[in-house]
Design a protein around this motif. Structure first.
Motif, mmCIF file in Angstrom:
data_model
loop_
_atom_site.group_PDB
_atom_site.id
_atom_site.type_symbol
_atom_site.label_atom_id
_atom_site.label_comp_id
_atom_site.label_asym_id
_atom_site.label_seq_id
_atom_site.Cartn_x
_atom_site.Cartn_y
_atom_site.Cartn_z
ATOM 1 N N TRP A 87 0.829 -1.203 0.000
ATOM 2 C CA TRP A 87 0.000 0.000 0.000
ATOM 3 C C TRP A 87 0.865 1.256 0.000
ATOM 4 N N PHE A 96 -3.838 -3.092 -6.689
ATOM 5 C CA PHE A 96 -5.127 -2.637 -6.179
ATOM 6 C C PHE A 96 -5.996 -3.840 -5.833
ATOM 7 N N PRO A 115 -2.201 2.073 -9.317
ATOM 8 C CA PRO A 115 -3.265 2.986 -8.869
ATOM 9 C C PRO A 115 -3.144 4.384 -9.451
ATOM 10 N N ARG A 168 -6.442 5.828 -11.259
ATOM 11 C CA ARG A 168 -7.157 7.009 -10.756
ATOM 12 C C ARG A 168 -7.570 7.936 -11.892
ATOM 13 N N LEU A 170 -8.415 1.702 -4.338
ATOM 14 C CA LEU A 170 -7.124 2.207 -4.802
ATOM 15 C C LEU A 170 -6.515 3.139 -3.767
ATOM 16 N N GLU A 171 -5.198 3.298 -3.863
ATOM 17 C CA GLU A 171 -4.533 4.343 -3.091
ATOM 18 C C GLU A 171 -5.034 5.703 -3.566
#
Length: 370
Positions: free
Chosen positions: A174, A180, A212, A216, A240-241
């Motif tokens: 993470w 993800f 990620p 995004r 997702l982060e």
């Protein structure tokens, strides 16, 4: 005097710990009576290795034929350091010094684990897991539900409910752009695995689709058909982060498009300031640019540019410097958190009015940000 700890992090004995103080010795093996007893691992020998502590260091001694690995490297003897992981057979043991931890990070991974438990359908992890890495060892412990794709170093794993290794996987990947989590509905395991195994061959240009930082920007712009082509027909939601520290993005379907929701994982985020608070900062002699920079730093907003954020405020009737700074902050926070075209619509619908209307909208945003 330091106290060290060994903790088993997978298998039936996950969570078993052994505290070590100077003079202590911990035997790791499958024989009853071992300080760390790994009876369920057939690849662990009766006395596989021993860990001994003195006043200055902690040393591991391999006593097996099969080998003991520290951080993926086979060793005969090794001085252990905080954060090292030990592989014996398929079992993993984490070594750490009590009191040493990354501030706030354990809370983040713990809250992520709790969130993933709310997903009732099967969920998966897909990401970079190089051979010999901690996460590769960890996922292999799941068994047949962990599979390699045709992209080198990329693995996909169906995560069992209540899996003890979940938090350790999060610790490893993470915040590093490594992969993800996603949820599926009504699809056999074999179908999901086959889809991703074939993706690398069919679409060689999508080798970083699991990153990620790519997703995004990509997911909000894709049609439902494009999402299913990339992620498979059963993919339902995605974790997702986020760009923001101590937070995550959850993408779910809304009217045939994926929309993002920001969830807080730890720490209370400072609220957006009122115009009165901004006015006090400006009255102290600071420029609007310096006030903006200081406040975005306090709110952990990345890539905040005052001139870019100010451009949007010029189309509204904002009469005071504090209102313009407040609008720039609002614009920066929303774009940093969501990166979606809907931000323009949100700003237009709530900020098109007198300065006081903007203050009311900021209060609403603070409530939603929690």
């Amino acid at each position: 005097m330091s106290t060290f700890c060994l903790e088993v992090i997978n298998g039936r004995f996950a969570g078993s710990t052994m505290l070590l103080q100077p003079g202590d010795v911990c035997r790791i093996g499958s024989r009853a009576g071992s300080e760390l007893w790994l009876a369920d691992d057939r690849q662990v020998e009766p006395v596989h290795c021993a860990v001994a502590a003195d006043r200055r260091v902690v040393r591991l001694h391999d006593l097996s034929q099969a080998g003991t690995f520290v951080n993926g490297r086979r060793v005969t003897r090794s001085v252990l350091r905080h954060g090292d992981w030990i592989a014996t057979g398929t079992s993993l043991t984490f070594f750490f010094e009590q009191g040493e931890s990354e501030e706030g990070f354990e809370t983040v991974t713990g809250n992520l684990t709790q969130f993933l438990r709310t997903w009732k359908e099967p969920y998966w992890f897909i990401g970079e897991c190089p051979e010999g890495s901690f996460e590769k060892f960890l996922l292999q412990g799941i068994g047949e539900d962990c599979n390699s794709t045709h992209t080198p170093g990329l693995s996909i794993a169906r995560v069992p409910q209540g899996w003890a290794g979940q938090q350790w996987l999060l610790r490893a990947v993470w915040g590093k752009g490594r992969g993800f989590f996603f949820q599926t509905t009504g699809a056999p395991v074999s179908d999901v695995v086959h889809h991703f195994a074939a993706l690398g061959e069919q679409r060689p240009g999508t080798t970083r689709y699991f990153d990620p930082r790519v997703l995004r920007a990509l997911l909000p712009e894709m049609s439902a058909e494009q999402v299913r082509e990339l992620m498979g027909p059963a993919a339902n939601s995605f974790l997702l982060e986020s760009q923001l520290p101590h937070s995550a993005l959850v993408f779910g379907w809304r009217q045939q498009k994926l929309a993002a929701e920001l969830i807080r994982l730890s720490r209370v985020r400072p609220p957006l300031p009122t115009q009165t608070e901004i006015s006090k900062l400006l009255s102290g002699g600071e420029t609007p640019e310096s006030v903006f920079a200081g406040l975005t730093a306090r709110m952990s907003v990345e890539r905040a540019d005052f001139n870019t954020a100010q451009q949007g405020s010029r189309q509204f009737s904002l009469s005071t410097p504090e209102a313009r700074v407040q609008f720039a902050l609002l614009d920066a926070v929303l774009r940093d958190a969501f990166r979606v075209p809907e931000v323009d619509t949100l700003l237009e619908s709530f900020a098109d009015g007198p300065d006081s209307a903007l203050d009311r909208y900021v209060a609403e945003v603070n409530t939603r940000r929690g």
